[in-house]
Design an enzyme around this catalytic site. Structure first.
Site, PDB file in Angstrom:
ATOM      1  N   ASP A 143     -24.296 -42.539   3.157  1.00 36.21           N
ATOM      2  CA  ASP A 143     -25.114 -42.691   1.690  1.00 36.21           C
ATOM      3  C   ASP A 143     -24.837 -43.478   1.128  1.00 36.21           C
ATOM      4  O   ASP A 143     -24.169 -45.140   1.076  1.00 36.21           O
ATOM      5  CB  ASP A 143     -23.721 -41.176   1.223  1.00 36.21           C
ATOM      6  CG  ASP A 143     -24.339 -41.071  -0.606  1.00 36.21           C
ATOM      7  OD1 ASP A 143     -25.845 -40.997  -1.680  1.00 36.21           O
ATOM      8  OD2 ASP A 143     -23.368 -40.530  -1.609  1.00 36.21           O
TER       9      ASP A 143
ATOM     10  N   ASP B 278     -24.640 -44.091  -3.646  1.00 30.84           N
ATOM     11  CA  ASP B 278     -23.986 -43.939  -4.902  1.00 30.84           C
ATOM     12  C   ASP B 278     -22.673 -43.657  -4.490  1.00 30.84           C
ATOM     13  O   ASP B 278     -22.421 -42.048  -3.678  1.00 30.84           O
ATOM     14  CB  ASP B 278     -24.894 -43.218  -5.611  1.00 30.84           C
ATOM     15  CG  ASP B 278     -25.712 -43.649  -5.653  1.00 30.84           C
ATOM     16  OD1 ASP B 278     -26.481 -44.527  -6.425  1.00 30.84           O
ATOM     17  OD2 ASP B 278     -27.392 -42.710  -5.512  1.00 30.84           O
TER      18      ASP B 278
END
Length: 237
Positions: A71, A73
């Site tokens: 991922d 963020d």
């Protein structure tokens, strides 16, 4: 660039509730979980499945190179500065900016350069590159016609063979990352949200938790360990 204690402290004052930013279906936990705030205050609960980057590297010894996913963020980048700026510009009294294509275009095409790399991201990426693993980034952000995230991640973390960032979008009824994890035959996926862990498992991969920094604009802070998943030590930084 290092996410320092000073930087975290200064940005903490700017943190805002944005739980709807990357919505996922809700799946009840099976274990007791602890937020990064609790862990910082009380120490690492012994009942959680803690692993270090070195532990992960050791567990992969003798295994051939594979595809791994991340991922973006709050996993490899502390990107709250851009999100805070977006709220101020597009919806200073609320969170409707998260549904604005104008915001996402700014974030993906310009404001990514204000994201701070996390130490844990550098350590994990360095380890996986040393093994010869293929690295993919799958984000729940809404995509744009332009984006600088791919080049920014490549330059920031020194990625030799960079795959274009996948913008999966988000949904309250579907784990949008699952199909991309499966399509790219990703075996391990690192993320800070509950949805990251479940998306990986639904695709037949191992979901490994990265702790979200307590200063993140993405609230509420998750309960690490609620699915019995592995959690990377000190990964809030």
């Amino acid at each position: 660039m290092k996410l320092t204690t000073i930087a975290v402290s200064s940005l903490l004052a700017c943190a805002f509730a944005s739980g709807s930013a990357f919505a996922d279906p809700k799946l009840p936990g099976t274990e007791a979980g602890f937020s990064s705030v609790q862990i910082m205050q009380q120490g690492e609960p012994a009942q959680l499945h803690w692993v270090s980057v070195e532990d992960i590297a050791k567990s992969l010894e003798g295994k051939p190179p594979m595809a791994v996913g991340f991922d973006i963020d709050d996993t490899v980048l502390f990107s709250s500065p851009g999100f805070y700026r977006g709220q101020q510009q597009f919806s200073p009294n609320g969170y409707s900016y998260l549904k604005s294509q104008q915001f996402w275009d700014k974030m993906n095409c310009e404001w990514e350069k204000f994201s701070l790399p996390k130490d844990v991201g550098q350590k994990l990426i360095t380890m996986h590159q040393k093994r010869g693993d293929s690295i993919f980034f799958i984000t729940g952000r809404t995509g744009s016609k332009c984006e600088i995230s791919t080049q920014y991640l490549k330059d920031t973390f020194g990625i030799e063979k960079m795959n274009k960032v996948i913008f999966a979008g988000s949904s309250k009824t579907e784990y949008t990352k699952t199909k991309y994890i499966k399509a790219n035959n990703i075996k391990m996926y690192y993320g800070d949200s509950d949805g990251d862990v479940i998306s990986a498992r639904n695709a037949g991969a191992e979901g490994i938790r990265i702790m979200r920094n307590s200063a993140s604009s993405y609230k509420p802070v998750p309960q690490n360990g609620i699915y019995g998943e592995k959690i990377v030590k000190d990964s809030q930084y």
